[in-house]
Design a protein around this motif. Structure first.
Motif, PDB file in Angstrom:
ATOM      1  N   LYS A  83       0.834  -1.208   0.000  1.00  0.00           N
ATOM      2  CA  LYS A  83       0.000   0.000   0.000  1.00  0.00           C
ATOM      3  C   LYS A  83       0.867   1.256   0.000  1.00  0.00           C
ATOM      4  O   LYS A  83       0.547   2.240  -0.669  1.00  0.00           O
ATOM      5  N   ALA A  85       2.277   1.652  -3.430  1.00  0.00           N
ATOM      6  CA  ALA A  85       1.216   2.127  -4.324  1.00  0.00           C
ATOM      7  C   ALA A  85       1.041   3.640  -4.174  1.00  0.00           C
ATOM      8  O   ALA A  85       0.931   4.365  -5.163  1.00  0.00           O
ATOM      9  N   HIS A  86       1.053   4.102  -2.942  1.00  0.00           N
ATOM     10  CA  HIS A  86       0.915   5.537  -2.684  1.00  0.00           C
ATOM     11  C   HIS A  86       2.124   6.318  -3.228  1.00  0.00           C
ATOM     12  O   HIS A  86       1.955   7.364  -3.863  1.00  0.00           O
ATOM     13  N   THR A 137       4.163   5.540  -5.637  1.00  0.00           N
ATOM     14  CA  THR A 137       4.337   5.460  -7.090  1.00  0.00           C
ATOM     15  C   THR A 137       3.101   5.881  -7.877  1.00  0.00           C
ATOM     16  O   THR A 137       3.177   6.044  -9.090  1.00  0.00           O
ATOM     17  N   ASN A 138       1.979   6.002  -7.182  1.00  0.00           N
ATOM     18  CA  ASN A 138       0.703   6.276  -7.846  1.00  0.00           C
ATOM     19  C   ASN A 138       0.320   5.136  -8.806  1.00  0.00           C
ATOM     20  O   ASN A 138      -0.300   5.350  -9.833  1.00  0.00           O
ATOM     21  N   ILE A 139       0.746   3.929  -8.443  1.00  0.00           N
ATOM     22  CA  ILE A 139       0.379   2.717  -9.183  1.00  0.00           C
ATOM     23  C   ILE A 139      -0.650   1.993  -8.320  1.00  0.00           C
ATOM     24  O   ILE A 139      -0.437   1.811  -7.121  1.00  0.00           O
ATOM     25  N   PRO A 140      -1.771   1.590  -8.894  1.00  0.00           N
ATOM     26  CA  PRO A 140      -2.806   0.932  -8.094  1.00  0.00           C
ATOM     27  C   PRO A 140      -2.284  -0.296  -7.343  1.00  0.00           C
ATOM     28  O   PRO A 140      -1.452  -1.060  -7.850  1.00  0.00           O
ATOM     29  N   TYR A 141      -2.792  -0.459  -6.141  1.00  0.00           N
ATOM     30  CA  TYR A 141      -2.433  -1.582  -5.272  1.00  0.00           C
ATOM     31  C   TYR A 141      -2.603  -2.911  -6.009  1.00  0.00           C
ATOM     32  O   TYR A 141      -1.722  -3.781  -5.966  1.00  0.00           O
ATOM     33  N   THR A 142      -3.726  -3.084  -6.677  1.00  0.00           N
ATOM     34  CA  THR A 142      -3.994  -4.352  -7.371  1.00  0.00           C
ATOM     35  C   THR A 142      -3.011  -4.591  -8.515  1.00  0.00           C
ATOM     36  O   THR A 142      -2.670  -5.731  -8.809  1.00  0.00           O
ATOM     37  N   THR A 143      -2.562  -3.521  -9.143  1.00  0.00           N
ATOM     38  CA  THR A 143      -1.566  -3.650 -10.215  1.00  0.00           C
ATOM     39  C   THR A 143      -0.244  -4.141  -9.630  1.00  0.00           C
ATOM     40  O   THR A 143       0.400  -5.038 -10.191  1.00  0.00           O
ATOM     41  N   SER A 160      -0.402  -7.724  -8.946  1.00  0.00           N
ATOM     42  CA  SER A 160      -0.268  -8.545 -10.159  1.00  0.00           C
ATOM     43  C   SER A 160       1.201  -8.686 -10.571  1.00  0.00           C
ATOM     44  O   SER A 160       1.587  -9.704 -11.130  1.00  0.00           O
TER      45      SER A 160
END
Length: 99
Positions: free
Chosen positions: A19, A22-23, A25-31, A34
């Motif tokens: 999380k 994700a914050h 990098t501004n990349i979604p958590y789900t991404t 994956s």
């Protein structure tokens, strides 16, 4: 090692949660999940650079597990250790032995 393994290991080493990455990098958590599931999903170049920057490693390290800069630093540390060890051995040898 794979990208997924390198990413997972770096997160553990850096003590960063997905999380938080994700914050940062501004990349979604789900991404990010994956990328880490090991099924071959790889980030595009832009995402790879963001992840590497957030973790303070090179993209090369994340992809290959190797990094020329890292390797050269480790080699330098080993060289320094060897020199210190030699100097310490000489110092110990020069100490007079008392009976």
């Amino acid at each position: 090692m794979s990208f997924a393994e390198n990413l997972r290991n770096e997160l553990i080493y850096s003590d960063i949660k997905i999380k938080e990455l994700a914050h940062a990098t501004n990349i979604p958590y789900t991404t990010l999940l994956s990328y880490m599931n090991g099924k071959g999903c790889l980030p595009n170049v832009d995402a790879g650079v963001k992840i590497a920057r957030a973790l303070n490693v090179s993209v090369e390290y994340l992809v290959t597990g190797k990094d020329d800069i890292y390797t050269s630093h480790v080699k330098s540390l080993y060289d320094i250790f060897d020199r210190i060890t030699e100097q310490l051995q000489e110092l110990i040898a020069s100490i007079p032995k008392h009976k």
